[in-house]
Design a protein around this motif. Structure first.
Motif, PDB file in Angstrom:
ATOM      1  N   THR A  61      34.340   0.259  42.730  1.00 44.81           N
ATOM      2  CA  THR A  61      33.924  -1.182  43.315  1.00 44.81           C
ATOM      3  C   THR A  61      32.569  -1.197  43.849  1.00 44.81           C
ATOM      4  OG1 THR A  61      35.014  -0.640  45.218  1.00 44.81           O
ATOM      5  CG2 THR A  61      36.324  -1.761  43.475  1.00 44.81           C
ATOM      6  N   TYR A  62      31.564  -0.050  43.861  1.00 48.18           N
ATOM      7  CA  TYR A  62      30.371  -0.349  44.101  1.00 48.18           C
ATOM      8  C   TYR A  62      29.683  -1.326  43.284  1.00 48.18           C
ATOM      9  CZ  TYR A  62      30.614   4.105  46.869  1.00 48.18           C
ATOM     10  OH  TYR A  62      31.082   4.989  48.020  1.00 48.18           O
ATOM     11  N   THR A  63      28.922  -1.994  44.106  1.00 45.48           N
ATOM     12  CA  THR A  63      28.076  -3.438  43.610  1.00 45.48           C
ATOM     13  C   THR A  63      29.094  -3.822  42.442  1.00 45.48           C
ATOM     14  OG1 THR A  63      26.968  -1.756  42.381  1.00 45.48           O
ATOM     15  CG2 THR A  63      25.985  -2.333  44.376  1.00 45.48           C
ATOM     16  N   ASP A  64      30.273  -4.197  42.746  1.00 42.60           N
ATOM     17  CA  ASP A  64      31.260  -4.902  42.054  1.00 42.60           C
ATOM     18  C   ASP A  64      31.379  -4.577  40.557  1.00 42.60           C
ATOM     19  OD1 ASP A  64      31.357  -6.764  44.170  1.00 42.60           O
ATOM     20  OD2 ASP A  64      30.166  -7.996  43.326  1.00 42.60           O
ATOM     21  N   GLY A  65      31.140  -2.861  40.575  1.00 42.32           N
ATOM     22  CA  GLY A  65      31.070  -2.264  38.910  1.00 42.32           C
ATOM     23  C   GLY A  65      29.833  -2.180  38.582  1.00 42.32           C
ATOM     24  N   SER A  66      28.779  -2.817  38.934  1.00 41.04           N
ATOM     25  CA  SER A  66      27.462  -2.489  38.441  1.00 41.04           C
ATOM     26  C   SER A  66      27.166  -0.936  38.395  1.00 41.04           C
ATOM     27  CB  SER A  66      26.194  -3.493  38.900  1.00 41.04           C
ATOM     28  OG  SER A  66      26.694  -4.558  38.569  1.00 41.04           O
ATOM     29  N   SER A  67      27.452  -0.504  39.490  1.00 38.48           N
ATOM     30  CA  SER A  67      27.161   1.038  39.600  1.00 38.48           C
ATOM     31  C   SER A  67      27.467   1.753  38.470  1.00 38.48           C
ATOM     32  CB  SER A  67      27.451   1.536  40.976  1.00 38.48           C
ATOM     33  OG  SER A  67      27.016   2.902  41.151  1.00 38.48           O
ATOM     34  N   GLU A  68      28.744   1.733  38.251  1.00 35.12           N
ATOM     35  CA  GLU A  68      29.318   2.435  37.118  1.00 35.12           C
ATOM     36  C   GLU A  68      28.845   2.134  35.920  1.00 35.12           C
ATOM     37  OE1 GLU A  68      33.724   4.128  38.636  1.00 35.12           O
ATOM     38  OE2 GLU A  68      33.688   2.205  37.503  1.00 35.12           O
ATOM     39  N   ARG A  69      28.567   0.871  35.551  1.00 34.39           N
ATOM     40  CA  ARG A  69      28.128   0.333  34.273  1.00 34.39           C
ATOM     41  C   ARG A  69      26.575   0.947  34.188  1.00 34.39           C
ATOM     42  NH1 ARG A  69      31.305  -4.236  35.333  1.00 34.39           N
ATOM     43  NH2 ARG A  69      29.508  -5.190  36.795  1.00 34.39           N
ATOM     44  N   LEU A  70      25.845   0.859  35.092  1.00 29.14           N
ATOM     45  CA  LEU A  70      24.554   1.619  35.019  1.00 29.14           C
ATOM     46  C   LEU A  70      24.571   2.750  35.026  1.00 29.14           C
ATOM     47  CD1 LEU A  70      22.773  -0.734  37.741  1.00 29.14           C
ATOM     48  CD2 LEU A  70      22.341  -0.950  35.374  1.00 29.14           C
ATOM     49  N   LEU A  71      25.534   3.573  35.463  1.00 32.33           N
ATOM     50  CA  LEU A  71      25.479   5.089  35.278  1.00 32.33           C
ATOM     51  C   LEU A  71      25.971   5.369  33.780  1.00 32.33           C
ATOM     52  CD1 LEU A  71      26.700   6.402  38.688  1.00 32.33           C
ATOM     53  CD2 LEU A  71      24.701   6.727  37.533  1.00 32.33           C
ATOM     54  N   ARG A 104      50.474   4.869  42.213  1.00 31.43           N
ATOM     55  CA  ARG A 104      50.139   5.022  40.619  1.00 31.43           C
ATOM     56  C   ARG A 104      49.629   4.248  39.589  1.00 31.43           C
ATOM     57  NH1 ARG A 104      52.587   9.892  38.255  1.00 31.43           N
ATOM     58  NH2 ARG A 104      52.769   9.537  35.964  1.00 31.43           N
ATOM     59  N   LYS A 105      50.122   3.154  39.980  1.00 31.99           N
ATOM     60  CA  LYS A 105      49.787   1.836  39.276  1.00 31.99           C
ATOM     61  C   LYS A 105      48.036   1.522  39.412  1.00 31.99           C
ATOM     62  CE  LYS A 105      50.432  -2.926  38.210  1.00 31.99           C
ATOM     63  NZ  LYS A 105      50.465  -2.889  36.707  1.00 31.99           N
ATOM     64  N   SER A 106      47.777   1.546  40.384  1.00 29.42           N
ATOM     65  CA  SER A 106      46.224   1.379  40.869  1.00 29.42           C
ATOM     66  C   SER A 106      45.429   2.680  40.429  1.00 29.42           C
ATOM     67  CB  SER A 106      46.194   1.273  42.651  1.00 29.42           C
ATOM     68  OG  SER A 106      44.880   1.361  43.050  1.00 29.42           O
ATOM     69  N   LEU A 107      46.132   3.708  40.569  1.00 30.74           N
ATOM     70  CA  LEU A 107      45.198   4.997  40.233  1.00 30.74           C
ATOM     71  C   LEU A 107      44.949   4.931  38.767  1.00 30.74           C
ATOM     72  CD1 LEU A 107      44.131   8.099  40.393  1.00 30.74           C
ATOM     73  CD2 LEU A 107      46.650   8.736  40.409  1.00 30.74           C
ATOM     74  N   PHE A 108      46.057   4.783  37.954  1.00 30.50           N
ATOM     75  CA  PHE A 108      45.693   5.007  36.403  1.00 30.50           C
ATOM     76  C   PHE A 108      45.038   3.914  35.922  1.00 30.50           C
ATOM     77  CE2 PHE A 108      48.619   8.157  36.784  1.00 30.50           C
ATOM     78  CZ  PHE A 108      48.682   8.831  35.625  1.00 30.50           C
ATOM     79  N   ALA A 109      45.094   2.623  36.707  1.00 37.05           N
ATOM     80  CA  ALA A 109      44.485   1.519  36.165  1.00 37.05           C
ATOM     81  C   ALA A 109      42.863   1.497  36.576  1.00 37.05           C
ATOM     82  CB  ALA A 109      45.117   0.171  36.633  1.00 37.05           C
ATOM     83  N   SER A 110      42.639   2.149  37.692  1.00 42.22           N
ATOM     84  CA  SER A 110      41.442   2.093  38.337  1.00 42.22           C
ATOM     85  C   SER A 110      40.657   3.252  37.276  1.00 42.22           C
ATOM     86  CB  SER A 110      41.474   2.753  39.693  1.00 42.22           C
ATOM     87  OG  SER A 110      39.838   2.638  40.069  1.00 42.22           O
ATOM     88  N   VAL A 111      41.334   4.148  37.066  1.00 38.21           N
ATOM     89  CA  VAL A 111      40.658   5.323  36.342  1.00 38.21           C
ATOM     90  C   VAL A 111      40.263   4.991  34.869  1.00 38.21           C
ATOM     91  CG1 VAL A 111      41.037   7.607  35.140  1.00 38.21           C
ATOM     92  CG2 VAL A 111      41.452   7.281  37.535  1.00 38.21           C
ATOM     93  N   GLU A 112      41.183   4.254  34.307  1.00 41.73           N
ATOM     94  CA  GLU A 112      40.835   3.746  33.096  1.00 41.73           C
ATOM     95  C   GLU A 112      39.637   2.560  32.970  1.00 41.73           C
ATOM     96  OE1 GLU A 112      42.115   4.557  30.031  1.00 41.73           O
ATOM     97  OE2 GLU A 112      43.718   5.788  30.718  1.00 41.73           O
ATOM     98  N   SER A 113      39.691   1.745  34.094  1.00 37.09           N
ATOM     99  CA  SER A 113      38.456   0.965  34.292  1.00 37.09           C
ATOM    100  C   SER A 113      37.104   1.861  34.287  1.00 37.09           C
ATOM    101  CB  SER A 113      38.491  -0.031  35.177  1.00 37.09           C
ATOM    102  OG  SER A 113      39.714  -0.760  34.898  1.00 37.09           O
ATOM    103  N   SER A 114      37.197   2.497  35.221  1.00 42.33           N
ATOM    104  CA  SER A 114      36.065   3.501  35.528  1.00 42.33           C
ATOM    105  C   SER A 114      35.340   4.276  34.181  1.00 42.33           C
ATOM    106  CB  SER A 114      36.271   4.629  36.525  1.00 42.33           C
ATOM    107  OG  SER A 114      36.434   4.091  37.725  1.00 42.33           O
ATOM    108  N   LEU A 115      36.325   4.838  33.389  1.00 40.34           N
ATOM    109  CA  LEU A 115      36.092   5.467  32.188  1.00 40.34           C
ATOM    110  C   LEU A 115      35.299   4.276  31.186  1.00 40.34           C
ATOM    111  CD1 LEU A 115      39.449   7.626  31.656  1.00 40.34           C
ATOM    112  CD2 LEU A 115      37.093   8.555  32.144  1.00 40.34           C
ATOM    113  N   ARG A 116      35.828   3.213  31.197  1.00 40.72           N
ATOM    114  CA  ARG A 116      35.228   2.365  30.379  1.00 40.72           C
ATOM    115  C   ARG A 116      33.773   1.855  30.613  1.00 40.72           C
ATOM    116  NH1 ARG A 116      40.450  -0.057  30.262  1.00 40.72           N
ATOM    117  NH2 ARG A 116      39.987  -1.395  31.703  1.00 40.72           N
ATOM    118  N   ARG A 117      33.656   1.616  32.087  1.00 42.99           N
ATOM    119  CA  ARG A 117      32.505   1.228  32.662  1.00 42.99           C
ATOM    120  C   ARG A 117      31.337   2.587  32.363  1.00 42.99           C
ATOM    121  NH1 ARG A 117      35.511  -1.859  36.197  1.00 42.99           N
ATOM    122  NH2 ARG A 117      35.707   0.113  37.894  1.00 42.99           N
ATOM    123  N   LEU A 118      31.674   3.670  32.749  1.00 43.58           N
ATOM    124  CA  LEU A 118      31.067   4.932  32.652  1.00 43.58           C
ATOM    125  C   LEU A 118      30.674   5.388  31.118  1.00 43.58           C
ATOM    126  CD1 LEU A 118      32.436   7.004  35.634  1.00 43.58           C
ATOM    127  CD2 LEU A 118      30.309   5.993  35.800  1.00 43.58           C
TER     128      LEU A 118
END
Length: 355
Positions: A61-71, A104-118
């Motif tokens: 959630t750093y900078t509302d997801g922009s940090s991961e998208r830029l990276l 677990r629900k938060s963990l798996f959903a968050s990781v999938e979102s991070s993988l997409r943004r990164l």
């Protein structure tokens, strides 16, 4: 002995090799009212990597997801040579109770979102970001282990959690053959040394590399605050005013902390260095510390921060800095270190420790 970004260190009990200073990407994006836009963020990233840096720290959630998208954009051509660390547990959608937390629900959903943004199919290091006091540790550890077994996460770690819970988790992971925690990210600097009571000794004993964030105490150790700020109601009106107001609201600008900053400035003047470089150099050389997380808004700030790798503090200077920010360790640590306890437990015996 000076360091360089390509003088790599093992991360905790893992074989993963990381630079002695991590690039903090919480400043990648301007959604929080401060930070660097895409072009400036790219310059910061390139500067760090060109100097040999390989350890990059962000969160879902750093900078509302922009940090991961830029990276994701910046790492497209160098992904395999970099160690990407991200985090989960903070709310991804306000009002949705399961979009955050350690479960677990938060963990798996968050990781999938991070993988997409990164834009990647694996995360090198995944931190539990903030302890939630409700999720059973077995659920956390089993979920993390499942992700490691799936290959979506390579190593797991933890941040902002009580020392006794971290040590308990590590023991359970070892007993059950689950992926162990390899890193502990905590706030640690000359003005925030509570980690010396239990967190850092625990990490050293349990095989977690310590990754300090806010190693400059929210900017207090750079010398940009003065005693006039003790009574200030609003931050300055410059580009960083939002961040300055934020730090003032957090209460990090105190008489004690400004006195510590004064000692940092004295040592910096003796060495011909900046206060920021001295503050970072102290953290870099503390036992148990693997890599402080260092952010910047401009390439000039990043260049200055990287200069800390070259700072060599004398024993006397280290002693002055240590004394300036020293804290009471409290019970039982101060009692166990007392002369009385030494007399009643070892007397005049000479026993070599630290082996």
């Amino acid at each position: 002995m000076s360091l360089t970004l390509d003088t790599y260190r093992p991360l905790g009990r893992s074989g993963l090799r990381v630079s002695p200073m991590a690039l903090g990407a919480a400043t990648f994006g301007t959604e929080w009212g401060w930070g660097a836009g895409p072009d400036e963020s790219r310059k910061l990233f390139d500067l760090y990597v060109e100097r040999g840096g390989n350890f990059i720290d962000t969160a879902n959630t750093y900078t509302d997801g922009s940090s991961e998208r830029l990276l994701g954009e910046f790492t497209r051509d160098s992904r395999e040579s970099l160690v990407l660390a991200t985090k989960y547990t903070t709310l991804r959608r306000l009002g949705d109770p399961n979009s955050g937390g350690a479960h677990r629900k938060s963990l798996f959903a968050s990781v999938e979102s991070s993988l997409r943004r990164l834009g990647t199919d694996y995360i090198d290091l995944l931190y539990l970001h903030v302890w939630d006091f409700t999720t059973p540790v077995e659920e956390i550890l089993r979920g993390m282990d499942d992700l490691v077994r799936q290959g979506k996460v390579l190593h797991v770690a933890i941040s902002n959690a009580p020392a006794w819970q971290v040590s308990r988790m590590q023991a359970i992971a070892d007993l059950r053959g689950w992926a162990p925690l390899v890193a502990l990210e905590i706030e640690y600097s000359l003005i925030e040394r509570a980690g010396e009571r239990d967190l850092i000794p625990m990490a050293r004993e349990m095989g977690l590399g310590v990754v300090p964030y806010s190693p400059l105490g929210g900017g207090v150790l750079t010398g940009k605050y003065s005693r006039a700020d003790l009574t200030a109601q609003d931050g300055a009106s410059d580009e960083g005013s939002s961040r300055k107001s934020f730090n003032l609201a957090l209460g990090t600008v105190t008489e004690r902390n400004l006195a510590i900053a004064d000692v940092v400035k004295e040592v910096a003047a003796e060495l011909g260095r900046t206060p920021a470089q001295v503050g970072l150099a102290w953290t870099l050389r503390k036992p148990g510390v693997t890599a402080p997380v260092v952010g910047a808004r401009t390439p000039e700030q990043m260049e200055g921060n990287l200069g800390a790798l070259e700072v060599e503090l004398t024993a006397a200077q280290l002693g002055r800095l240590d004394e300036a920010g020293r804290i009471e360790l409290g019970f039982p640590h101060d009692m166990l270190a007392s002369d009385h306890i030494r007399r009643v437990t070892t007397g005049d015996l000479r026993i070599e420790t630290g082996r």
